[in-house]
Enzyme design. Structure first.
Site, PDB file in Angstrom:
ATOM      1  N   GLY A 181      -6.127  -2.505   8.313  1.00  8.50           N
ATOM      2  CA  GLY A 181      -5.723  -3.562   9.240  1.00  8.50           C
ATOM      3  C   GLY A 181      -5.766  -3.123  10.690  1.00  8.50           C
ATOM      4  CG  HIS A 215     -15.383  -8.611   5.470  1.00  5.85           C
ATOM      5  ND1 HIS A 215     -15.421  -9.981   5.662  1.00  5.85           N
ATOM      6  CD2 HIS A 215     -14.114  -8.314   5.117  1.00  5.85           C
ATOM      7  CE1 HIS A 215     -14.218 -10.495   5.422  1.00  5.85           C
ATOM      8  NE2 HIS A 215     -13.404  -9.510   5.096  1.00  5.85           N
ATOM      9  CB  CYS A 227      -9.120  -3.777  -0.323  1.00  2.00           C
ATOM     10  SG  CYS A 227      -8.858  -5.325   0.584  1.00  2.00           S
ATOM     11  CD  GLN A 284      -5.601  -8.141  -3.894  1.00  2.00           C
ATOM     12  OE1 GLN A 284      -6.618  -8.188  -4.572  1.00  2.00           O
ATOM     13  NE2 GLN A 284      -4.485  -8.750  -4.248  1.00  2.00           N
ATOM     14  CB  ILE A 340      -0.949   0.005   1.229  1.00  2.00           C
ATOM     15  CG1 ILE A 340      -1.850  -1.244   1.229  1.00  2.00           C
ATOM     16  CG2 ILE A 340      -1.769   1.296   1.281  1.00  2.00           C
ATOM     17  CD1 ILE A 340      -2.799  -1.379   0.067  1.00  2.00           C
ATOM     18  CG  HIS A 395     -10.708  -9.198  -2.222  1.00  2.00           C
ATOM     19  ND1 HIS A 395     -10.134 -10.245  -1.541  1.00  2.00           N
ATOM     20  CD2 HIS A 395     -10.139  -8.077  -1.700  1.00  2.00           C
ATOM     21  CE1 HIS A 395      -9.272  -9.781  -0.649  1.00  2.00           C
ATOM     22  NE2 HIS A 395      -9.243  -8.465  -0.737  1.00  2.00           N
TER      23      HIS A 395
HETATM   24  P1  NAD Z   1       3.098  -4.879   3.456  1.00  6.66           P
HETATM   25  O1  NAD Z   1       3.630  -5.935   4.338  1.00  6.66           O
HETATM   26  O2  NAD Z   1       3.110  -5.097   1.985  1.00  6.66           O
HETATM   27  O3  NAD Z   1       3.851  -3.508   3.728  1.00  6.66           O
HETATM   28  C1  NAD Z   1       4.110  -3.037   5.003  1.00  6.66           C
HETATM   29  C2  NAD Z   1       5.450  -2.359   5.023  1.00  6.66           C
HETATM   30  O4  NAD Z   1       5.697  -1.806   6.304  1.00  6.66           O
HETATM   31  C3  NAD Z   1       6.605  -3.304   4.730  1.00  6.66           C
HETATM   32  O5  NAD Z   1       7.488  -2.657   3.825  1.00  6.66           O
HETATM   33  C4  NAD Z   1       7.248  -3.514   6.088  1.00  6.66           C
HETATM   34  O6  NAD Z   1       8.637  -3.786   5.985  1.00  6.66           O
HETATM   35  C5  NAD Z   1       7.020  -2.157   6.716  1.00  6.66           C
HETATM   36  N1  NAD Z   1       7.099  -2.141   8.183  1.00  6.66           N
HETATM   37  C6  NAD Z   1       6.993  -3.151   9.067  1.00  6.66           C
HETATM   38  N2  NAD Z   1       7.120  -2.688  10.326  1.00  6.66           N
HETATM   39  C7  NAD Z   1       7.293  -1.357  10.238  1.00  6.66           C
HETATM   40  C8  NAD Z   1       7.494  -0.323  11.185  1.00  6.66           C
HETATM   41  N3  NAD Z   1       7.529  -0.578  12.495  1.00  6.66           N
HETATM   42  N4  NAD Z   1       7.658   0.937  10.740  1.00  6.66           N
HETATM   43  C9  NAD Z   1       7.634   1.217   9.415  1.00  6.66           C
HETATM   44  N5  NAD Z   1       7.452   0.277   8.471  1.00  6.66           N
HETATM   45  C10 NAD Z   1       7.286  -1.001   8.872  1.00  6.66           C
HETATM   46  O7  NAD Z   1       1.619  -4.593   3.971  1.00  6.66           O
HETATM   47  P2  NAD Z   1       0.424  -3.949   3.150  1.00  6.66           P
HETATM   48  O8  NAD Z   1      -0.253  -5.028   2.394  1.00  6.66           O
HETATM   49  O9  NAD Z   1       0.890  -2.738   2.426  1.00  6.66           O
HETATM   50  O10 NAD Z   1      -0.557  -3.567   4.334  1.00  6.66           O
HETATM   51  C11 NAD Z   1      -0.402  -2.365   5.068  1.00  6.66           C
HETATM   52  C12 NAD Z   1      -1.733  -2.004   5.704  1.00  6.66           C
HETATM   53  O11 NAD Z   1      -2.685  -1.825   4.658  1.00  6.66           O
HETATM   54  C13 NAD Z   1      -2.335  -3.068   6.632  1.00  6.66           C
HETATM   55  O12 NAD Z   1      -3.082  -2.410   7.627  1.00  6.66           O
HETATM   56  C14 NAD Z   1      -3.274  -3.813   5.727  1.00  6.66           C
HETATM   57  O13 NAD Z   1      -4.323  -4.453   6.425  1.00  6.66           O
HETATM   58  C15 NAD Z   1      -3.792  -2.672   4.869  1.00  6.66           C
HETATM   59  N6  NAD Z   1      -4.335  -3.071   3.552  1.00  6.66           N
HETATM   60  C16 NAD Z   1      -3.702  -4.015   2.803  1.00  6.66           C
HETATM   61  C17 NAD Z   1      -4.252  -4.392   1.594  1.00  6.66           C
HETATM   62  C18 NAD Z   1      -3.616  -5.453   0.741  1.00  6.66           C
HETATM   63  O14 NAD Z   1      -4.313  -6.155   0.033  1.00  6.66           O
HETATM   64  N7  NAD Z   1      -2.319  -5.615   0.721  1.00  6.66           N
HETATM   65  C19 NAD Z   1      -5.426  -3.793   1.145  1.00  6.66           C
HETATM   66  C20 NAD Z   1      -6.009  -2.776   1.905  1.00  6.66           C
HETATM   67  C21 NAD Z   1      -5.458  -2.447   3.129  1.00  6.66           C
END
Ligand code: NAD
Length: 337
Positions: free
Chosen positions: A110, A194, A140, A301, A12, A220
């Site tokens: 999340g 959800h 998403c 997503q 994201i 999805h």
């Molecule tokens: P991701 O794992 O792809 O990315 C997260 C990033 O944050 C990684 O680069 C990780 O190394 C970094 N990270 C970990 N700990 C950290 C810290 N303490 N400080 C700074 N950076 C840190 O995760 P994502 O899929 O991008 O998800 C991020 C958020 O978005 C979550 O809340 C998730 O639920 C939400 N989200 C994800 C999706 C999806 O499908 N991927 C969709 C909508 C919402």
């Protein structure tokens, strides 16, 4: 120019950074990462100042030959707003940091709803987030459901929403997720979480959701039934949705039969990373039976929440109203297939 910090540069975060850079009224001040992985390399290649999210790990970046601009505290202190795109639960841990520097923060789906002042969807409740300090851009799936529910509520009134969410097992890069050969009721309890999440956007909505997980990574798929407060003709709903920039009504003539062809279309159309920021509704599936509305929609997503983050930045900084912000975001990104 709003100076935007992005803490967490994964699926994201990297998309939000690119989207922010494309806006006429905001700049990426920097991005913070924990690890010097491939995404850190591309952040540097793209010219985003890279900050260390965890102080003790700063030397790992030096060892990898990646220049660090400073600790994440410096980034948060300088920014007008921070977008936290860290994994689920880490945003809650970071809240104290944002409070310490008095920087308004956006969190992702999340995180728990009670972490924040407002859960956000630009089309549905932009005004609630104006000048708020802690805002959660909903998941998403919740984003995808809210974008459909908002116009139906306004135009016809909604008595009840029933949605079955067929969810991808993991994102394309998540080799540790699954299932790889199964169809799981997930969560097995009904209703799934959800529905309550959608109620953080529409507190008085009656909604039940059921979830499944399948061996897919691309998108999805939602199967939706909404009981409206009046009889409606399917053609009318199609016209209503045609005016919504973040609803893409897939025309029958395109011969797009599922997520695979949708993603192929996005790539052919030159979308970055093959992203589909819009809900993708099959126009032929839009059906009505008295007061009941039905459709199928595909939700990408990894990207549908990206324009919502951009709009939430304008909401918390008071930089624009909903209509103006959505129009600016859409134009800058090229939303509206
Ligand atoms: P991701 O794992 O792809 O990315 C997260 C990033 O944050 C990684 O680069 C990780 O190394 C970094 N990270 C970990 N700990 C950290 C810290 N303490 N400080 C700074 N950076 C840190 O995760 P994502 O899929 O991008 O998800 C991020 C958020 O978005 C979550 O809340 C998730 O639920 C939400 N989200 C994800 C999706 C999806 O499908 N991927 C969709 C909508 C919402």
């Amino acid at each position: 120019m709003q100076q935007v910090a992005i803490n967490g540069y994964g699926t994201i975060g990297k998309r939000v950074a690119d989207a922010v850079r494309q806006q006429p009224d905001m700049e990426v001040l920097g991005v913070a990462k924990t690890r010097p992985n491939f995404e850190a390399e591309t952040a540097i290649d793209k010219g985003f100042p890279l900050y260390a999210a965890v102080e003790e790990r700063e030397e790992l970046f030096a060892e990898a030959g990646l220049e660090i601009a400073g600790p994440v505290e410096d980034l948060v202190a300088e920014a007008d707003v921070v977008v936290d795109a860290t994994p689920s639960g880490i945003g809650a841990q970071n809240k104290a940091l944002y409070e310490e520097y008095d920087t308004p923060a956006l969190y992702q789906g999340g995180e728990d709803a009670d972490l924040v002042d407002v859960s956000f969807n630009a089309r549905s409740n932009f005004e609630d987030a104006v000048d708020a300090d802690h805002v959660r851009v909903v998941s998403c799936n919740t984003t995808g459901l809210s974008r459909v529910i908002a116009p139906l509520r306004e135009e016809y009134g909604v008595e009840k929403v029933r949605a079955t969410l067929v969810r991808r097992g993991g994102d394309p890069g998540q080799s540790d997720r699954g299932p790889i050969n199964d169809i799981l009721p997930n969560p097995v309890t009904i209703p799934s979480h959800h529905g309550p999440d959608v109620e953080t956007i529409f507190p008085d909505l009656d909604i039940d959701t059921l979830g499944m997980k399948v061996p897919a990574t691309l998108m999805h798929m939602h199967s939706l039934n909404v009981t409206l407060e009046e009889d409606v003709d399917a053609a009318e709903v199609r016209d209503l949705f045609a005016d919504e920039s973040r609803l893409f009504l897939i025309p029958e003539r395109m011969n797009i039969d599922g997520s695979g062809t949708l993603k192929e279309y996005a790539l052919d159309a030159g979308r970055p990373r093959g992203d589909l920021w819009e809900n993708c509704l099959w126009a032929e599936s839009i059906s009505t039976e008295g007061r009941d509305f039905y459709c199928f929609q595909g939700i990408h997503q990894e990207s549908d929440v990206v324009p919502e983050n951009v709009d939430a930045i304008r909401a918390v900084t008071g930089a624009a109203d909903a209509e103006e912000s959505i129009a600016t975001t859409d134009e800058a990104l090229g939303i509206g297939l």
